[in-house]
Scaffold this active site. Structure first.
Site, PDB file in Angstrom:
ATOM      1  N   SER A   1       0.820  -1.099   0.096  1.00  0.00           N
ATOM      2  CA  SER A   1      -0.118  -0.027   0.229  1.00  0.00           C
ATOM      3  C   SER A   1       0.991   1.304   0.047  1.00  0.00           C
ATOM      4  O   SER A   1       0.267   2.299  -0.463  1.00  0.00           O
ATOM      5  CB  SER A   1      -0.880  -0.069   1.219  1.00  0.00           C
ATOM      6  OG  SER A   1      -0.082   0.090   2.671  1.00  0.00           O
TER       7      SER A   1
ATOM      8  N   LYS B   1       0.794   4.638   6.872  1.00  0.00           N
ATOM      9  CA  LYS B   1       0.154   5.399   5.816  1.00  0.00           C
ATOM     10  C   LYS B   1       0.739   6.745   5.937  1.00  0.00           C
ATOM     11  O   LYS B   1       1.671   7.304   6.907  1.00  0.00           O
ATOM     12  CB  LYS B   1      -1.314   5.748   5.863  1.00  0.00           C
ATOM     13  CG  LYS B   1      -2.117   4.272   6.149  1.00  0.00           C
ATOM     14  CD  LYS B   1      -2.218   3.870   4.686  1.00  0.00           C
ATOM     15  CE  LYS B   1      -3.163   2.381   4.895  1.00  0.00           C
ATOM     16  NZ  LYS B   1      -3.020   1.440   3.685  1.00  0.00           N
TER      17      LYS B   1
END
Length: 334
Positions: A115, A184
């Site tokens: 990701s 993230k």
């Protein structure tokens, strides 16, 4: 070296024969019975003359009785401890330092997915700064952060760990098995407004972000999941992965409490560098896109009315206080 005490100057040393007459023999050689050491002492500067009784007495006083030295009074060399006896202590100190570092300074985390490509690859080990949050530091735009699952982001249970993995978790080289963590990039912080339309760029407080340097090649900012405008609540952050088409980030959890945002207290720390593998070692700085002027305009605008109100009220308060002091002074004089 300890020197034995003497009972008197006139008594000969215990265990030593009296010195013979040091008078020179024929031809200037020392007389028979004179030792070599006694002959050498007789040439010392303090000697009054060869063969004098005073020299013999001084020589006797300067000599050391070998039998009077007590070996028990000498410092004995300290025995070196066996390496195998010290090894458990060294291991204990190393584990204690590792625990302190893991708890208060830095901790290593493994990247489990794609990701965050290409910034981070699957299997990378990143070092996470856990010190600055202890001093009140909060996540900032552009930082790569590790955070605990806010609830509902990860559906699968935590994988079982073998004994080696549990030990590595204990000393901080792997994340704890009972907590699932994600990684993230922070896009917006409390008070920001974030949005992204299909085919467009991510906007923060009305300013477009130039994300090309860190987005995965071929990835679009939000074509798969447009969003916004979303106002980020105070004390929370809006996060997104760099591989936008392969990241279940804030965009996909807007139905959960917090509207897809993450509470600051859930943030473990900021990822500061890639530590493993060695050929991928690199720092993780804040991209230039987040240094653009105007990104904090919303926060400044929110603080603007309050600041203007304070600036306007301050002269009035000072003027009124001056009148009260003048009135009290006049009353005192009267």
């Amino acid at each position: 070296m300890a020197v034995g005490a003497r009972s008197g100057r006139d008594e000969p040393e215990k265990g030593r024969e009296p010195l013979a007459d040091p008078s020179p023999g024929p031809g200037g050689a020392p007389a028979a019975g004179v030792t070599e050491s006694a002959a050498l002492r007789s040439d010392a500067p303090h000697a009054a003359g060869a063969g004098s009784a005073e020299n013999a007495e001084n020589a006797e006083e300067d000599s050391v009785d070998d039998d009077s030295v007590d070996d028990g009074d000498l410092p004995q060399p300290r025995k070196q401890r066996s390496f195998w006896k010290e090894l458990p202590l060294l291991i204990g100190i190393a584990l204690l330092l590792a625990l302190l570092i893991k708890t208060f300074l830095v901790q290593a985390f493994s990247i489990p997915s794609e990701s965050m490509m290409n910034t981070l690859q699957r299997g990378d080990r990143v070092l996470v700064d856990k010190l600055t949050p202890w001093f009140g530091s909060e996540p900032e735009r552009g930082e790569v952060v590790v955070f605990e699952d806010p609830g509902g982001w990860l559906d699968e249970p935590a994988p079982e760990q073998n004994p080696l993995q549990r030990f590595l978790s204990f000393v901080g080289l792997m994340p704890p098995p009972d907590k699932q963590n994600l990684i993230k990039r922070v896009i917006g912080v409390g008070g920001d407004t974030v949005e992204c339309k299909k085919g467009g760029k991510v906007h923060v407080n009305g300013k477009a972000l130039e994300e090309t340097p860190y987005l995965y090649p071929g990835s679009t900012p939000c074509d798969d999941e447009p969003f916004g405008p979303v106002e980020v609540p105070e004390g929370r952050v809006w996060v997104m992965g760099d591989n936008r088409q392969n990241s279940l980030d804030s965009r996909y959890h807007r139905e959960l409490p917090g509207g897809g945002t993450v509470a600051n207290e859930k943030v473990v720390g900021r990822a500061i560098s890639v530590a493993w593998p060695f050929d991928r070692w690199s720092a993780l700085p804040v991209p230039d896109a987040f240094d653009r002027p105007g990104l904090g305009a919303a926060a400044a605008a929110a603080a603007g009315p309050g600041a203007l109100g304070l600036a306007g009220a301050l002269p009035l308060v000072l003027w009124r206080r001056g009148r009260i002091l003048a009135r009290d002074a006049a009353a005192t004089r009267s």
